[in-house]
Design a protein around this motif. Structure first.
Motif, mmCIF file in Angstrom:
data_model
loop_
_atom_site.group_PDB
_atom_site.id
_atom_site.type_symbol
_atom_site.label_atom_id
_atom_site.label_comp_id
_atom_site.label_asym_id
_atom_site.label_seq_id
_atom_site.Cartn_x
_atom_site.Cartn_y
_atom_site.Cartn_z
ATOM 1 N N LEU A 156 0.825 -1.287 0.080
ATOM 2 C CA LEU A 156 0.003 0.023 0.003
ATOM 3 C C LEU A 156 0.705 1.097 0.233
ATOM 4 O O LEU A 156 0.623 2.280 -0.706
ATOM 5 N N ALA A 157 1.732 1.204 0.797
ATOM 6 C CA ALA A 157 2.718 2.433 0.977
ATOM 7 C C ALA A 157 3.530 2.868 -0.297
ATOM 8 O O ALA A 157 3.467 3.783 -1.005
ATOM 9 N N SER A 158 3.732 1.704 -0.913
ATOM 10 C CA SER A 158 4.664 1.897 -2.180
ATOM 11 C C SER A 158 3.948 2.224 -3.337
ATOM 12 O O SER A 158 4.265 3.068 -4.164
ATOM 13 N N SER A 159 2.535 1.796 -3.269
ATOM 14 C CA SER A 159 1.739 2.232 -4.404
ATOM 15 C C SER A 159 1.350 3.769 -4.443
ATOM 16 O O SER A 159 1.380 4.376 -5.376
ATOM 17 N N ILE A 160 1.102 4.167 -2.952
ATOM 18 C CA ILE A 160 0.810 5.623 -2.841
ATOM 19 C C ILE A 160 2.023 6.201 -3.122
ATOM 20 O O ILE A 160 2.254 7.513 -3.840
ATOM 21 N N GLU A 161 3.339 5.862 -2.851
ATOM 22 C CA GLU A 161 4.563 6.517 -3.143
ATOM 23 C C GLU A 161 4.598 6.668 -4.588
ATOM 24 O O GLU A 161 5.109 7.854 -4.875
ATOM 25 N N VAL A 162 4.431 5.779 -5.209
ATOM 26 C CA VAL A 162 4.637 5.928 -6.767
ATOM 27 C C VAL A 162 3.851 6.990 -7.397
ATOM 28 O O VAL A 162 4.212 7.965 -8.234
ATOM 29 N N ARG A 163 2.622 6.974 -6.828
ATOM 30 C CA ARG A 163 1.479 7.953 -7.330
ATOM 31 C C ARG A 163 2.142 9.416 -6.659
ATOM 32 O O ARG A 163 2.170 10.270 -7.827
ATOM 33 N N THR A 164 2.836 9.412 -5.743
ATOM 34 C CA THR A 164 3.025 10.771 -5.162
ATOM 35 C C THR A 164 4.270 11.282 -6.063
ATOM 36 O O THR A 164 4.464 12.440 -6.339
ATOM 37 N N ILE A 165 5.273 10.298 -6.398
ATOM 38 C CA ILE A 165 6.663 10.684 -7.024
ATOM 39 C C ILE A 165 6.129 11.185 -8.287
ATOM 40 O O ILE A 165 6.711 12.114 -8.860
ATOM 41 N N GLU A 166 5.218 10.473 -8.880
ATOM 42 C CA GLU A 166 4.827 10.766 -10.478
ATOM 43 C C GLU A 166 4.251 12.346 -10.370
ATOM 44 O O GLU A 166 4.539 12.877 -11.163
ATOM 45 N N ASP A 167 3.229 12.280 -9.269
ATOM 46 C CA ASP A 167 2.656 13.673 -9.162
ATOM 47 C C ASP A 167 3.738 14.766 -9.148
ATOM 48 O O ASP A 167 3.422 15.758 -9.676
ATOM 49 N N GLU A 168 4.756 14.621 -8.377
ATOM 50 C CA GLU A 168 5.789 15.760 -8.272
ATOM 51 C C GLU A 168 6.666 15.805 -9.634
ATOM 52 O O GLU A 168 6.906 17.001 -9.829
ATOM 53 N N LEU A 169 6.728 14.769 -9.999
ATOM 54 C CA LEU A 169 7.720 14.851 -11.246
ATOM 55 C C LEU A 169 7.010 15.744 -12.386
ATOM 56 O O LEU A 169 7.514 16.604 -12.802
ATOM 57 N N VAL A 170 5.540 15.387 -12.339
ATOM 58 C CA VAL A 170 4.797 16.232 -13.358
ATOM 59 C C VAL A 170 4.869 17.707 -12.958
ATOM 60 O O VAL A 170 4.946 18.573 -13.929
ATOM 61 N N GLN A 171 4.428 17.815 -11.859
ATOM 62 C CA GLN A 171 4.326 19.214 -11.163
ATOM 63 C C GLN A 171 5.880 19.999 -11.469
ATOM 64 O O GLN A 171 5.584 21.174 -11.922
ATOM 65 N N ARG A 172 7.014 19.282 -11.122
ATOM 66 C CA ARG A 172 8.184 19.996 -11.379
ATOM 67 C C ARG A 172 8.431 20.274 -12.968
ATOM 68 O O ARG A 172 8.859 21.226 -13.486
ATOM 69 N N LEU A 173 7.975 19.338 -13.766
ATOM 70 C CA LEU A 173 8.305 19.538 -15.149
ATOM 71 C C LEU A 173 7.308 20.699 -15.697
ATOM 72 O O LEU A 173 7.953 21.436 -16.398
ATOM 73 N N ARG A 174 6.183 20.715 -15.196
ATOM 74 C CA ARG A 174 5.317 21.776 -15.523
ATOM 75 C C ARG A 174 5.849 23.136 -15.286
ATOM 76 O O ARG A 174 6.226 23.800 -16.101
ATOM 77 N N GLU A 175 6.449 23.292 -13.980
ATOM 78 C CA GLU A 175 7.178 24.327 -13.603
ATOM 79 C C GLU A 175 8.289 25.023 -14.445
ATOM 80 O O GLU A 175 8.428 25.881 -14.799
ATOM 81 N N THR A 176 9.174 23.705 -14.600
ATOM 82 C CA THR A 176 10.294 24.061 -14.984
ATOM 83 C C THR A 176 10.283 24.621 -16.479
ATOM 84 O O THR A 176 11.020 25.445 -17.040
ATOM 85 N N LEU A 177 9.388 23.791 -17.237
ATOM 86 C CA LEU A 177 9.266 24.082 -18.682
ATOM 87 C C LEU A 177 8.538 25.540 -18.910
ATOM 88 O O LEU A 177 8.971 26.473 -19.529
ATOM 89 N N LEU A 178 7.685 25.817 -18.040
ATOM 90 C CA LEU A 178 7.104 27.073 -17.862
ATOM 91 C C LEU A 178 7.827 28.418 -17.774
ATOM 92 O O LEU A 178 8.071 29.464 -18.129
ATOM 93 N N GLU A 179 8.801 28.126 -16.672
ATOM 94 C CA GLU A 179 9.815 29.022 -16.091
ATOM 95 C C GLU A 179 10.890 29.339 -17.347
ATOM 96 O O GLU A 179 11.050 30.617 -17.764
ATOM 97 N N ARG A 180 11.225 28.337 -18.053
ATOM 98 C CA ARG A 180 12.174 28.264 -19.286
ATOM 99 C C ARG A 180 11.708 28.992 -20.215
ATOM 100 O O ARG A 180 12.231 29.762 -20.853
ATOM 101 N N PHE A 181 10.345 28.625 -20.529
ATOM 102 C CA PHE A 181 9.746 29.233 -21.633
ATOM 103 C C PHE A 181 9.614 30.892 -21.586
ATOM 104 O O PHE A 181 9.668 31.512 -22.339
ATOM 105 N N MET A 182 9.039 31.040 -20.282
ATOM 106 C CA MET A 182 8.772 32.523 -19.842
ATOM 107 C C MET A 182 10.251 33.540 -20.033
ATOM 108 O O MET A 182 9.915 34.460 -20.340
#
Ligand SMILES: Nc1nc2c(ncn2[C@@H]2O[C@H](COP(=O)(O)OP(=O)(O)OP(=O)(O)O)[C@@H](O)[C@H]2O)c(=O)[nH]1
Ligand SMILES: [Mg+2]
Length: 339
Positions: free
Chosen positions: A273-299
């Motif tokens: 259970l813990a690891s499946s939640i963790e996988v989703r959390t890490i994925e969420d964080e990566l997508v969030q950081r990717l979105r921010e980083t790309l936007l920052e670079r673009f701007m």
């Protein structure tokens, strides 16, 4: 290794404070990378709910209770709604004065600059620094009931949603979203009239939500999708959030709340259970950081005049917003993929 990272790992509070300021200014990437292997040990508890429900008082009571159990505690207060860093935080400081002078407690208010997404990232990074610094428990207080809290609360291992009496039967008063994120519901100010009624209303809502959990919709990367409850989901793999009553200013109900947090921790750390939640959390964080980083670079690469021109064209109905974005992307395209 950076000197201040070394100092932080040795237990320096000054190095810790300095690093947190760098985190706020987004100047701590190297330090965060060096600290990362030292994280993952703290239990992070999110405390959210409407203004004035008693979140800070509860944080104070929880921190004291954990100290009695010999645990070290870090507190992060986040206020995404306030444009100032003064008022609310000063209030919190005063309320938390019982804790000052205790070297096993560290209190920090996060400055609210930048976008919502930025705030979530800053908070997440701050929590990591505190985790690496060795605090057993990290308490994160956020105010409100909107999307920002949902984002910030994703950082937590256990999320407490605080309500106060006065809710009555007005089910509409409870934001559905806030129930989705609650691992434990707390009706604070239970010394006030209507506490039982509020508890009942919350339990009713939870049970309603629970029975429809067979096919429940979850927000994933900002999109709602229906998740089929799988056959092999044993009943004990469901966590039905308990509804507890507390009187934070009198320390009533705090041991029971600590117990509930402990039980949730046991539930979360169960194998699989813990690891499946963790996988989703890490994925969420990566997508969030990717979105921010790309936007920052673009701007950064964007010509402000070009932007102004497009705004005017949209205003005059010469171009629609989506086509404008297409134009911007085509023009900036090369800069996004470089380096
Ligand atoms: N009667 C009663 N008052 C409480 C209780 N807990 C907190 N309060 C009072 O409620 C007020 C607000 O408490 P806070 O702990 O600041 O609430 P908060 O949710 O952190 O407030 P914001 O951070 O401003 O959203 C204070 O005056 C507290 O003394 C309680 O259990 N019973
Ligand atoms: Mg508060």
């Amino acid at each position: 290794m950076l000197k201040e990272v070394d100092e932080l790992l040795q237990g320096s509070r000054r190095a810790l404070a300095r690093l947190l300021t760098k985190v706020e200014n987004h100047e701590a990437d190297i330090a965060l990378a060096e600290l990362f292997p030292h994280t993952g040990k703290a239990w992070v508890i999110g405390i959210t709910g409407s203004p004035g429900t008693g979140k800070s008082s509860l944080v104070n009571a929880l921190a004291q209770a954990y100290r009695i159990h010999g645990k070290t505690v870090a507190i992060v207060a986040v206020d995404p709604t306030s444009p100032f860093t003064g008022g609310a935080i000063l209030g919190d400081r005063i309320r938390m004065r019982d804790l000052s002078g205790d070297s096993g407690v560290f209190i920090r208010s996060m400055a609210t600059r930048g976008s919502l997404g930025g705030l979530a990232r800053t908070t997440r990074d701050a929590v990591r620094v505190l985790d690496a610094a060795g605090y057993d428990i990290v308490l994160v207080e956020t105010v409100g009931a909107g999307q920002s809290e949902v984002e910030i609360v994703r950082i937590a291992n256990t999320t407490l949603v605080i309500e106060a009496p006065g809710l009555g039967d007005d089910v509409q008063a409870i934001k559905a979203g806030i129930l989705e994120i609650a691992d434990i519901l707390v009706v604070n100010k239970a010394d006030r009239i209507g506490a039982n009624q509020t508890v009942r209303a919350l339990k009713n809502m939870l049970e309603l939500g629970h029975s429809t959990k067979q096919d429940h919709a979850v927000a994933h990367h900002g999109r709602m999708m229906v998740v089929q409850a799988s056959e092999n989901n044993a009943p004990d793999e469901y966590w039905l959030p308990p509804v507890l009553q507390t009187v934070a200013i009198e320390n009533t109900g705090i041991p029971e709340l600590l117990d509930a947090i402990d039980q949730h921790r046991t539930y979360r750390t169960k194998t699989g259970l813990a690891s499946s939640i963790e996988v989703r959390t890490i994925e969420d964080e990566l997508v969030q950081r990717l979105r921010e980083t790309l936007l920052e670079r673009f701007m950064n690469d964007l010509d402000p005049q070009r932007m102004q021109m497009l705004i005017q064209q949209i205003q005059q109905r010469h171009i629609d917003p989506q086509s404008a974005i297409q134009q911007l992307i085509t023009q900036n395209n090369t800069s996004i993929v470089k380096d």
